[in-house]
Design an enzyme around this catalytic site. Structure first.
Site, mmCIF file in Angstrom:
data_model
loop_
_atom_site.group_PDB
_atom_site.id
_atom_site.type_symbol
_atom_site.label_atom_id
_atom_site.label_comp_id
_atom_site.label_asym_id
_atom_site.label_seq_id
_atom_site.Cartn_x
_atom_site.Cartn_y
_atom_site.Cartn_z
ATOM 1 N N HIS A 27 12.642 119.617 -93.513
ATOM 2 C CA HIS A 27 11.830 117.953 -92.848
ATOM 3 C C HIS A 27 10.799 118.915 -92.063
ATOM 4 C CE1 HIS A 27 9.131 114.718 -91.075
ATOM 5 N NE2 HIS A 27 9.379 114.533 -92.090
ATOM 6 N N LEU A 53 14.474 119.576 -79.638
ATOM 7 C CA LEU A 53 15.959 120.746 -80.459
ATOM 8 C C LEU A 53 16.376 120.225 -78.865
ATOM 9 C CD1 LEU A 53 15.692 122.632 -83.153
ATOM 10 C CD2 LEU A 53 16.744 120.686 -82.745
ATOM 11 N N ASP A 76 10.864 112.379 -62.978
ATOM 12 C CA ASP A 76 9.460 112.715 -63.138
ATOM 13 C C ASP A 76 8.885 111.585 -62.563
ATOM 14 O OD1 ASP A 76 9.246 111.593 -65.796
ATOM 15 O OD2 ASP A 76 10.287 113.351 -66.248
ATOM 16 N N ARG A 100 12.179 121.617 -68.148
ATOM 17 C CA ARG A 100 10.284 121.644 -68.705
ATOM 18 C C ARG A 100 10.310 120.788 -68.874
ATOM 19 N NH1 ARG A 100 10.696 126.745 -71.295
ATOM 20 N NH2 ARG A 100 9.995 128.423 -69.819
ATOM 21 N N ARG A 140 6.361 118.814 -67.650
ATOM 22 C CA ARG A 140 5.281 118.006 -69.826
ATOM 23 C C ARG A 140 5.150 117.498 -69.302
ATOM 24 N NH1 ARG A 140 7.728 120.260 -74.046
ATOM 25 N NH2 ARG A 140 8.050 117.858 -75.382
ATOM 26 N N TYR A 141 6.149 116.189 -68.539
ATOM 27 C CA TYR A 141 5.513 114.387 -68.262
ATOM 28 C C TYR A 141 4.805 114.022 -67.279
ATOM 29 C CZ TYR A 141 7.428 114.843 -73.245
ATOM 30 O OH TYR A 141 7.724 114.786 -74.510
ATOM 31 N N ARG A 170 9.032 121.892 -92.683
ATOM 32 C CA ARG A 170 7.964 121.922 -94.220
ATOM 33 C C ARG A 170 6.213 121.920 -93.358
ATOM 34 N NH1 ARG A 170 9.867 118.505 -99.385
ATOM 35 N NH2 ARG A 170 9.836 120.018 -100.796
ATOM 36 N N GLY A 189 7.317 120.273 -79.020
ATOM 37 C CA GLY A 189 8.142 120.465 -78.471
ATOM 38 C C GLY A 189 8.411 120.514 -79.954
HETATM 39 N N1 LIG Z 1 10.870 113.841 -69.602
HETATM 40 C C1 LIG Z 1 10.968 113.243 -70.026
HETATM 41 N N2 LIG Z 1 9.930 112.075 -69.892
HETATM 42 C C2 LIG Z 1 9.783 111.287 -71.353
HETATM 43 N N3 LIG Z 1 9.428 111.695 -72.343
HETATM 44 C C3 LIG Z 1 10.637 112.634 -72.507
HETATM 45 C C4 LIG Z 1 11.309 113.438 -71.436
HETATM 46 N N4 LIG Z 1 12.233 114.341 -71.397
HETATM 47 C C5 LIG Z 1 12.505 114.457 -72.930
HETATM 48 N N5 LIG Z 1 11.561 113.120 -73.732
HETATM 49 C C6 LIG Z 1 11.306 112.927 -75.388
HETATM 50 O O1 LIG Z 1 11.934 113.113 -75.910
HETATM 51 C C7 LIG Z 1 11.528 113.863 -76.799
HETATM 52 C C8 LIG Z 1 12.843 115.076 -76.715
HETATM 53 O O2 LIG Z 1 13.458 115.753 -75.736
HETATM 54 P P1 LIG Z 1 13.566 117.500 -76.513
HETATM 55 O O3 LIG Z 1 13.529 118.484 -74.755
HETATM 56 O O4 LIG Z 1 14.804 117.226 -77.338
HETATM 57 O O5 LIG Z 1 12.518 117.812 -77.312
HETATM 58 P P2 LIG Z 1 11.337 118.583 -77.076
HETATM 59 O O6 LIG Z 1 11.054 118.882 -75.696
HETATM 60 O O7 LIG Z 1 9.907 117.772 -77.894
HETATM 61 O O8 LIG Z 1 11.375 119.970 -77.660
HETATM 62 P P3 LIG Z 1 11.269 121.169 -77.332
HETATM 63 O O9 LIG Z 1 12.653 120.659 -75.616
HETATM 64 O O10 LIG Z 1 12.808 121.485 -77.996
HETATM 65 O O11 LIG Z 1 10.691 122.267 -77.225
HETATM 66 C C9 LIG Z 1 10.162 114.639 -76.645
HETATM 67 O O12 LIG Z 1 9.755 114.772 -77.871
HETATM 68 C C10 LIG Z 1 9.404 113.411 -75.776
HETATM 69 O O13 LIG Z 1 9.694 112.721 -76.781
HETATM 70 MG MG LIG Z 2 12.734 120.138 -74.565
#
Ligand SMILES: Nc1ncnc2c1ncn2[C@@H]1O[C@H](COP(=O)(O)OP(=O)(O)OP(=O)(O)O)[C@@H](O)[C@H]1O
Ligand SMILES: [Mg+2]
Length: 333
Positions: A127, A298, A269, A240, A244-245, A130, A295
């Site tokens: 999925h 994963l 955070d 990371r 981001r958040y 795709r 992201g």
């Molecule tokens: N610190 C955070 N604050 C808010 N939401 C979070 C935080 N960390 C993770 N998440 C949520 O959890 C999801 C899964 O996080 P994960 O790190 O597995 O994937 P990702 O960051 O989206 O992608 P990747 O790490 O593979 O680049 C994120 O897409 C986000 O929705």
């Molecule tokens: Mg991540």
């Protein structure tokens, strides 16, 4: 009739008859004459054989019946019925067969969970692959057929989707490598404090470009045994995400507390946090909070597996004042 049953039955039965004969012989030697010995032994032997036969039948059944049940359950699993478990009556016994039945069930549960997880991952991967792939195909056809002035924009889109696919496949490979244990090398002792410091420095450099920062609030000295790069990828993923958040102008806070037998790493955070129902879900592959596709989805799944390899645990919770707190609890070497 099964061979094991017949073998056990015959062995018990012949042993019983042999013991009876020896007793009778000893009895005869002790004073009874030859005639009375023959009469006595034939009579007793007949009775003894019948009674012994019945006794041995039940003993043989007692020993072979659970094996038949286990064999049936194993055959069901071999045919793909992975939800098969052994008869509960076997698990309630108090002997080695009960241990075997319990271990069999644990094995079946593990196999079922692994296969179901792999199937779900395969579905999710298809999925996830795709969407960028179909955007890439659309952009490609636009480059071919669309106006020349839009070609550069579409080529940029193609490059972006190709990069997304590359990242996704890279992350997937990382995930499967951790599961299979390949390329891991042998465990070694390493300085966890130093690792956290390095990840924080790199994170801070990245965060400052976005008017955020990473701050180490506490860092006890400690060494752990394991796979440094694996654990680094786990800590990096968590930091990371936090960068981001966390909202603009705030700092991601890291603390490393060392106890007698455990190290506790905490990354906090000042972002929106995660809804309660998603707190454990975010550690599953491709689980993201709604409308968040920035992201591959994963990072935390990789982090959880890497931490589990070190017999540790990773959890997420919302701070009372807002923001997400991710803790990694590791046993010390
Ligand atoms: N610190 C955070 N604050 C808010 N939401 C979070 C935080 N960390 C993770 N998440 C949520 O959890 C999801 C899964 O996080 P994960 O790190 O597995 O994937 P990702 O960051 O989206 O992608 P990747 O790490 O593979 O680049 C994120 O897409 C986000 O929705
Ligand atoms: Mg991540």
């Amino acid at each position: 009739m099964r061979r094991l049953f017949v073998t056990i039955f015959l062995w018990f039965w012949l042993t019983l008859i042999a013991v009876a004969l020896i007793i009778v012989l000893l009895f005869a030697r002790a004073g009874l004459g030859y005639r009375s010995l023959v009469r006595l032994s034939l009579h007793d032997l007949l009775l003894f054989s019948v009674a012994g036969g019945i006794f041995c039948y039940f003993i043989s059944r007692y020993l072979t019946k659970p094996l038949n049940k286990l064999s049936e359950a194993a055959a069901n699993i071999a045919e793909g019925r992975l939800d098969t478990r052994v008869d509960p009556s076997l698990r309630n016994r108090r002997d080695e067969i009960a241990d075997l039945a319990r271990n069999f069930d644990r094995m079946a549960e593990r196999i079922e969970a692994l296969v179901t997880g792999q199937r779900r991952l395969l579905g999710d991967v298809s999925h996830e692959l795709r969407s960028p792939l179909s955007r890439l195909i659309v952009a490609l056809s636009l480059v071919k057929q669309g106006p020349a002035e839009e070609a550069a924009e579409n080529l940029d889109r193609i490059a972006l989707e190709a990069r997304r696919l590359d990242t996704l496949i890279g992350q997937l490979l990382a995930l499967t490598r951790i599961d299979s244990g390949v390329d891991r090398g042998s465990p070694a002792s390493f300085d966890l404090t130093n690792l956290v410091q390095e990840v924080a420095n790199d994170g801070d450099f990245e965060a400052r470009a976005r008017n955020r920062s990473v701050l180490i609030k506490q860092a006890g000295a400690c060494t752990v045994s394991g796979f440094e790069e694996l654990l680094r990828s786990a800590v990096e993923n968590v930091v990371r995400n936090a960068i981001r958040y966390t909202v603009e102008g705030t700092a991601v806070e890291i603390s490393l507390q060392i106890g007698d037998s455990r190290a506790l790493l905490r990354v906090r955070d000042y972002g929106p946090g995660v809804s309660k129902s998603m707190l454990s879900e975010i550690f599953l592959p491709f689980r993201r909070i709604a409308n968040d596709n920035s992201g591959a989805g994963l990072g935390l799944a990789i982090a959880e597996r890497a931490v589990n390899v070190h017999r540790g645990t990773i959890r997420a919770m919302n701070a009372p004042e807002g923001g997400l707190v991710v803790t990694i609890d590791l046993p010390l070497a």
